[in-house]
Design an enzyme around this catalytic site. Structure first.
Site, PDB file in Angstrom:
ATOM      1  N   LYS A  74       0.802  -1.221   0.000  1.00  0.00           N
ATOM      2  CA  LYS A  74       0.000   0.000   0.000  1.00  0.00           C
ATOM      3  C   LYS A  74       0.836   1.272   0.000  1.00  0.00           C
ATOM      4  O   LYS A  74       0.531   2.245   0.671  1.00  0.00           O
ATOM      5  CB  LYS A  74      -0.989  -0.003   1.168  1.00  0.00           C
ATOM      6  CG  LYS A  74      -1.822  -1.275   1.300  1.00  0.00           C
ATOM      7  CD  LYS A  74      -2.369  -1.778  -0.040  1.00  0.00           C
ATOM      8  CE  LYS A  74      -3.402  -0.858  -0.661  1.00  0.00           C
ATOM      9  NZ  LYS A  74      -3.907  -1.403  -1.951  1.00  0.00           N
ATOM     10  N   THR A  78       1.155  -0.320  -7.406  1.00  0.00           N
ATOM     11  CA  THR A  78       0.580  -0.488  -8.743  1.00  0.00           C
ATOM     12  C   THR A  78       0.778   0.771  -9.574  1.00  0.00           C
ATOM     13  O   THR A  78       1.081   0.700 -10.782  1.00  0.00           O
ATOM     14  CB  THR A  78      -0.916  -0.823  -8.627  1.00  0.00           C
ATOM     15  OG1 THR A  78      -1.068  -1.990  -7.808  1.00  0.00           O
ATOM     16  CG2 THR A  78      -1.527  -1.091  -9.991  1.00  0.00           C
ATOM     17  N   TRP A  79       0.612   1.910  -8.962  1.00  0.00           N
ATOM     18  CA  TRP A  79       0.844   3.214  -9.617  1.00  0.00           C
ATOM     19  C   TRP A  79       2.278   3.278 -10.137  1.00  0.00           C
ATOM     20  O   TRP A  79       2.521   3.661 -11.293  1.00  0.00           O
ATOM     21  CB  TRP A  79       0.579   4.294  -8.577  1.00  0.00           C
ATOM     22  CG  TRP A  79       0.439   5.695  -9.058  1.00  0.00           C
ATOM     23  CD1 TRP A  79      -0.089   6.127 -10.234  1.00  0.00           C
ATOM     24  CD2 TRP A  79       0.818   6.869  -8.338  1.00  0.00           C
ATOM     25  NE1 TRP A  79      -0.074   7.507 -10.283  1.00  0.00           N
ATOM     26  CE2 TRP A  79       0.473   7.973  -9.133  1.00  0.00           C
ATOM     27  CE3 TRP A  79       1.386   7.084  -7.077  1.00  0.00           C
ATOM     28  CZ2 TRP A  79       0.699   9.294  -8.724  1.00  0.00           C
ATOM     29  CZ3 TRP A  79       1.601   8.392  -6.664  1.00  0.00           C
ATOM     30  CH2 TRP A  79       1.266   9.478  -7.483  1.00  0.00           C
ATOM     31  N   THR A 151       7.603  -6.980  -5.793  1.00  0.00           N
ATOM     32  CA  THR A 151       7.610  -7.728  -4.552  1.00  0.00           C
ATOM     33  C   THR A 151       7.432  -6.785  -3.372  1.00  0.00           C
ATOM     34  O   THR A 151       7.869  -5.634  -3.402  1.00  0.00           O
ATOM     35  CB  THR A 151       8.908  -8.541  -4.372  1.00  0.00           C
ATOM     36  OG1 THR A 151       8.831  -9.287  -3.159  1.00  0.00           O
ATOM     37  CG2 THR A 151      10.130  -7.652  -4.332  1.00  0.00           C
ATOM     38  N   HIS A 152       6.759  -7.308  -2.326  1.00  0.00           N
ATOM     39  CA  HIS A 152       6.691  -6.613  -1.038  1.00  0.00           C
ATOM     40  C   HIS A 152       7.684  -7.208  -0.046  1.00  0.00           C
ATOM     41  O   HIS A 152       7.722  -6.775   1.113  1.00  0.00           O
ATOM     42  CB  HIS A 152       5.284  -6.714  -0.449  1.00  0.00           C
ATOM     43  CG  HIS A 152       4.235  -6.009  -1.260  1.00  0.00           C
ATOM     44  ND1 HIS A 152       4.383  -4.709  -1.693  1.00  0.00           N
ATOM     45  CD2 HIS A 152       3.018  -6.411  -1.695  1.00  0.00           C
ATOM     46  CE1 HIS A 152       3.297  -4.354  -2.372  1.00  0.00           C
ATOM     47  NE2 HIS A 152       2.470  -5.367  -2.390  1.00  0.00           N
ATOM     48  N   ARG A 301      -8.029   2.853  -4.842  1.00  0.00           N
ATOM     49  CA  ARG A 301      -9.016   3.544  -4.035  1.00  0.00           C
ATOM     50  C   ARG A 301      -8.883   5.056  -4.186  1.00  0.00           C
ATOM     51  O   ARG A 301      -9.351   5.632  -5.140  1.00  0.00           O
ATOM     52  CB  ARG A 301      -8.880   3.079  -2.569  1.00  0.00           C
ATOM     53  CG  ARG A 301     -10.096   3.330  -1.692  1.00  0.00           C
ATOM     54  CD  ARG A 301      -9.875   2.733  -0.309  1.00  0.00           C
ATOM     55  NE  ARG A 301      -8.760   3.350   0.390  1.00  0.00           N
ATOM     56  CZ  ARG A 301      -8.870   4.420   1.170  1.00  0.00           C
ATOM     57  NH1 ARG A 301     -10.040   4.991   1.374  1.00  0.00           N
ATOM     58  NH2 ARG A 301      -7.798   4.924   1.758  1.00  0.00           N
ATOM     59  N   LYS A 302      -8.205   5.737  -3.256  1.00  0.00           N
ATOM     60  CA  LYS A 302      -8.124   7.200  -3.285  1.00  0.00           C
ATOM     61  C   LYS A 302      -6.785   7.719  -3.791  1.00  0.00           C
ATOM     62  O   LYS A 302      -6.723   8.712  -4.490  1.00  0.00           O
ATOM     63  CB  LYS A 302      -8.377   7.780  -1.886  1.00  0.00           C
ATOM     64  CG  LYS A 302      -9.814   7.693  -1.416  1.00  0.00           C
ATOM     65  CD  LYS A 302      -9.955   8.431  -0.084  1.00  0.00           C
ATOM     66  CE  LYS A 302     -11.387   8.386   0.424  1.00  0.00           C
ATOM     67  NZ  LYS A 302     -11.505   9.094   1.727  1.00  0.00           N
TER      68      LYS A 302
END
Length: 343
Positions: A74, A78-79, A151-152, A301-302
């Site tokens: 988060k 993706t952005w 990857t996270h 989302r935002k």
């Protein structure tokens, strides 16, 4: 990689105490078996993860043509993936009209994240209990280079030669907005299925009893590697404040140069109002597979800085401030928590 070149995973997989596991299973219905602590500061993965899976990830094959995006969850992952892919692929907007995942990127640790008892409801398992074909979710692991890999996992759990071989774009974000965004994410995804409120979620985040926590340790570790020539360390807040400048930074890092008009077009493509309506990044397909709750909003989302102020009570904010101060003692890493202007 030849077997003689394989390195053993350097950490022990530690199961959490029974009481913690009970609380995890109660609050996160996607983890009936709880979580496991998988490195020296307690990065959490599913309790069903195996040593073989982590050793495979630690020895993930590298190619100097590949580009990695590494983030805690988060943090605008993706952005950033869409930005990096377009910059690296000469602003091929037509080529970007195909799903970011799984067509263009690989998500390498998916099998280590999910509880095998839960994911078996959505994906078939092999005879030994492992996941079968996950390419529809995570990308084709056998696709040729140049590959784009997300990857996270923290740097210490990835291949130890990663920075020496590949370009890595790392993104950090202020932990308060991570908490709020991750809370909504864990309500949305069936493989988390969080049933509590934000106050309980924040408590679990602080205690490190959430999948892929501890996020501040993750960011401090990467911050200490930020001067490596193969790392481009970004802040989500800088992208929100001046996206065009960050686009130019990443382009230079990847050996690309674009005109002001081209940068402007990419910034427009990435603007949150456009991005959240982009079907190729928003993973609506996962609702059809039953992996998302259809009534819990969307994957994108935002995308705002400072949204935590709309959710935190004064008591929650004070608790998170104490957590951050304790974790960040002795480091010069600092986070922007709100912005006067956002792109």
């Amino acid at each position: 990689m030849a077997s003689s070149d394989r390195k053993p995973f350097p950490f022990k997989i530690l199961q959490l105490e029974n009481e913690i596991q009970k609380n995890v299973a109660q609050n996160f219905r996607g983890f009936p078996n709880g979580l496991a602590s998988c490195n020296h500061w307690g990065h959490k993965l599913s309790a069903t993860v195996t040593e073989a899976e982590l050793e495979d990830l630690y020895n993930y094959p590298l190619d100097p043509r590949d580009v990695w995006v590494v983030t805690p969850p988060k943090c605008g992952t993706t952005w950033t993936q869409e930005m990096v892919w377009l910059i690296a692929n000469d602003l091929d907007y037509e080529g970007a009209k195909t799903p970011l995942m799984p067509d263009r990127w690989n998500y390498i640790e998916f099998a280590a994240l999910v509880d095998k008892d839960i994911i078996g409801r959505f994906l078939p398992l092999s005879a030994n209990g492992g996941l079968q074909d996950t390419t529809a979710l995570t990308g084709d692991p056998n696709r040729p280079s140049p590959r784009f890999i997300k990857t996270h996992l923290p740097m210490c759990m990835n291949n130890p030669r990663l920075l020496d071989v590949c370009k890595v774009v790392y993104v950090a974000r202020n932990p308060k907005d991570i908490c709020v965004s991750y809370y909504h994410h864990c309500k949305l995804f069936q493989c988390h299925d969080f049933t509590g409120d934000l106050e309980l979620f924040v408590e679990n985040m602080i205690n490190g009893s959430i999948m892929e926590s501890k996020v501040i340790d993750h960011m401090i570790e990467a911050w200490n590697l930020r001067h490596h020539p193969n790392m481009c360390f970004l802040f989500f807040e800088d992208m929100k404040h001046d996206l065009k400048t960050e686009i130019r930074r990443v382009a230079k890092f990847l050996g690309k140069s674009y005109s002001d008009e081209q940068v402007e077009k990419l910034a427009h493509h990435l603007h949150i109002d456009n991005f959240k309506n982009n079907p190729y990044v928003n993973r609506e397909d996962l609702k059809g597979k039953g992996l998302m709750h259809a009534d819990q909003g969307n994957f994108v989302r935002k995308g705002k800085t400072g949204d935590w102020k709309n959710y935190f009570t004064p008591e929650m904010n004070a608790k998170v401030e104490r957590w951050m101060a304790d974790k960040m003692r002795g480091t010069d890493l600092r986070f922007v928590q709100e912005l006067d202007r956002q792109d």
